[in-house]
Design a protein around this motif. Structure first.
Motif, PDB file in Angstrom:
ATOM      1  N   MET A 163       0.825  -1.213   0.000  1.00  0.00           N
ATOM      2  CA  MET A 163       0.000   0.000   0.000  1.00  0.00           C
ATOM      3  C   MET A 163       0.859   1.262   0.000  1.00  0.00           C
ATOM      4  N   ILE A 164       1.933   1.232   0.769  1.00  0.00           N
ATOM      5  CA  ILE A 164       2.837   2.381   0.814  1.00  0.00           C
ATOM      6  C   ILE A 164       3.511   2.566  -0.544  1.00  0.00           C
ATOM      7  N   GLN A 165       3.964   1.484  -1.147  1.00  0.00           N
ATOM      8  CA  GLN A 165       4.581   1.565  -2.470  1.00  0.00           C
ATOM      9  C   GLN A 165       3.605   2.143  -3.492  1.00  0.00           C
ATOM     10  N   GLN A 166       2.374   1.729  -3.422  1.00  0.00           N
ATOM     11  CA  GLN A 166       1.356   2.256  -4.331  1.00  0.00           C
ATOM     12  C   GLN A 166       1.178   3.761  -4.106  1.00  0.00           C
ATOM     13  N   ALA A 167       1.171   4.188  -2.852  1.00  0.00           N
ATOM     14  CA  ALA A 167       0.955   5.598  -2.532  1.00  0.00           C
ATOM     15  C   ALA A 167       2.110   6.489  -2.984  1.00  0.00           C
ATOM     16  N   ILE A 168       3.340   5.967  -2.937  1.00  0.00           N
ATOM     17  CA  ILE A 168       4.500   6.810  -3.255  1.00  0.00           C
ATOM     18  C   ILE A 168       5.069   6.534  -4.640  1.00  0.00           C
ATOM     19  N   GLY A 169       4.314   5.898  -5.467  1.00  0.00           N
ATOM     20  CA  GLY A 169       4.729   5.742  -6.851  1.00  0.00           C
ATOM     21  C   GLY A 169       5.540   4.510  -7.168  1.00  0.00           C
ATOM     22  N   GLY A 170       5.386   3.457  -6.384  1.00  0.00           N
ATOM     23  CA  GLY A 170       6.027   2.190  -6.703  1.00  0.00           C
ATOM     24  C   GLY A 170       7.427   1.997  -6.171  1.00  0.00           C
ATOM     25  N   LEU A 171       7.971   2.979  -5.476  1.00  0.00           N
ATOM     26  CA  LEU A 171       9.311   2.823  -4.915  1.00  0.00           C
ATOM     27  C   LEU A 171       9.299   1.785  -3.803  1.00  0.00           C
ATOM     28  N   PRO A 172      10.294   0.880  -3.761  1.00  0.00           N
ATOM     29  CA  PRO A 172      10.322  -0.140  -2.707  1.00  0.00           C
ATOM     30  C   PRO A 172      10.557   0.495  -1.332  1.00  0.00           C
ATOM     31  N   VAL A 173       9.961  -0.094  -0.317  1.00  0.00           N
ATOM     32  CA  VAL A 173      10.122   0.395   1.048  1.00  0.00           C
ATOM     33  C   VAL A 173      10.501  -0.750   1.969  1.00  0.00           C
ATOM     34  N   LYS A 174      11.220  -0.408   3.029  1.00  0.00           N
ATOM     35  CA  LYS A 174      11.549  -1.368   4.083  1.00  0.00           C
ATOM     36  C   LYS A 174      10.852  -0.904   5.343  1.00  0.00           C
ATOM     37  N   LEU A 175      10.200  -1.839   6.014  1.00  0.00           N
ATOM     38  CA  LEU A 175       9.494  -1.528   7.252  1.00  0.00           C
ATOM     39  C   LEU A 175      10.041  -2.375   8.389  1.00  0.00           C
ATOM     40  N   ALA A 176      10.020  -1.811   9.563  1.00  0.00           N
ATOM     41  CA  ALA A 176      10.372  -2.565  10.760  1.00  0.00           C
ATOM     42  C   ALA A 176       9.261  -3.577  11.040  1.00  0.00           C
ATOM     43  N   ASP A 177       9.605  -4.649  11.714  1.00  0.00           N
ATOM     44  CA  ASP A 177       8.611  -5.679  12.037  1.00  0.00           C
ATOM     45  C   ASP A 177       7.491  -5.146  12.927  1.00  0.00           C
ATOM     46  N   ASP A 178       7.790  -4.101  13.712  1.00  0.00           N
ATOM     47  CA  ASP A 178       6.784  -3.557  14.628  1.00  0.00           C
ATOM     48  C   ASP A 178       6.190  -2.234  14.138  1.00  0.00           C
ATOM     49  N   ALA A 179       6.257  -1.982  12.826  1.00  0.00           N
ATOM     50  CA  ALA A 179       5.709  -0.741  12.272  1.00  0.00           C
ATOM     51  C   ALA A 179       4.228  -0.602  12.612  1.00  0.00           C
ATOM     52  N   LEU A 180       3.858   0.562  13.104  1.00  0.00           N
ATOM     53  CA  LEU A 180       2.481   0.926  13.452  1.00  0.00           C
ATOM     54  C   LEU A 180       1.882   0.081  14.577  1.00  0.00           C
ATOM     55  N   THR A 181       2.718  -0.505  15.422  1.00  0.00           N
ATOM     56  CA  THR A 181       2.204  -1.273  16.566  1.00  0.00           C
ATOM     57  C   THR A 181       2.253  -0.476  17.870  1.00  0.00           C
ATOM     58  N   LYS A 182       3.033   0.603  17.888  1.00  0.00           N
ATOM     59  CA  LYS A 182       3.138   1.421  19.097  1.00  0.00           C
ATOM     60  C   LYS A 182       2.641   2.847  18.878  1.00  0.00           C
TER      61      LYS A 182
END
Length: 125
Positions: A43-62
């Protein structure tokens, strides 16, 4: 006349309750895992134009806010290029509305409904 006034008051009160129930509230993810992480990345890649992203395992949990920084780039040997850039990070907010987890892209306002993630209101424990 009095019956009409009571009826109108009751309808207005129930309408306010319905509106409050549908309000979006900040949320966090309660079931982090690979499926949820993959869905967020897509979803993030779609929002920012297809650029690959790396997320932490706990993204949006805190926290309900997620900042995505742009890659600084690297030289021919793969070493990070030193220096500063003025690129602002992409900002995403997680909310729950009508029982659904929603990811909102700050720059565009686009709303993505998460299918794999389960959320809870940020202040609810």
């Amino acid at each position: 006349m009095r019956l009409l006034l009571v009826l109108i008051t009751t309808l207005l009160a129930s309408g306010c309750q319905l509106t409050q129930a549908e309000e979006a509230v900040p949320a966090v993810i309660i079931n982090p895992g690979e499926e949820v992480k993959t869905e967020l990345q897509q979803m993030i890649q779609q929002a920012i134009g297809g650029l690959p992203v790396k997320l932490a395992d706990d993204a949006l949990t805190k926290r309900n806010i997620l900042y995505i920084e742009q890659n600084m780039g690297s030289d021919a040997q793969g070493n990070p290029i030193m220096g500063r850039h003025n690129n602002k990070p992409e900002v995403f907010r997680l909310q729950i509305k009508g029982g659904q987890c929603q990811l909102i892209h700050g720059a565009s306002g686009k709303v993505f409904t998460l299918q794999q993630a389960s959320c809870r209101a940020l202040d609810a424990r």
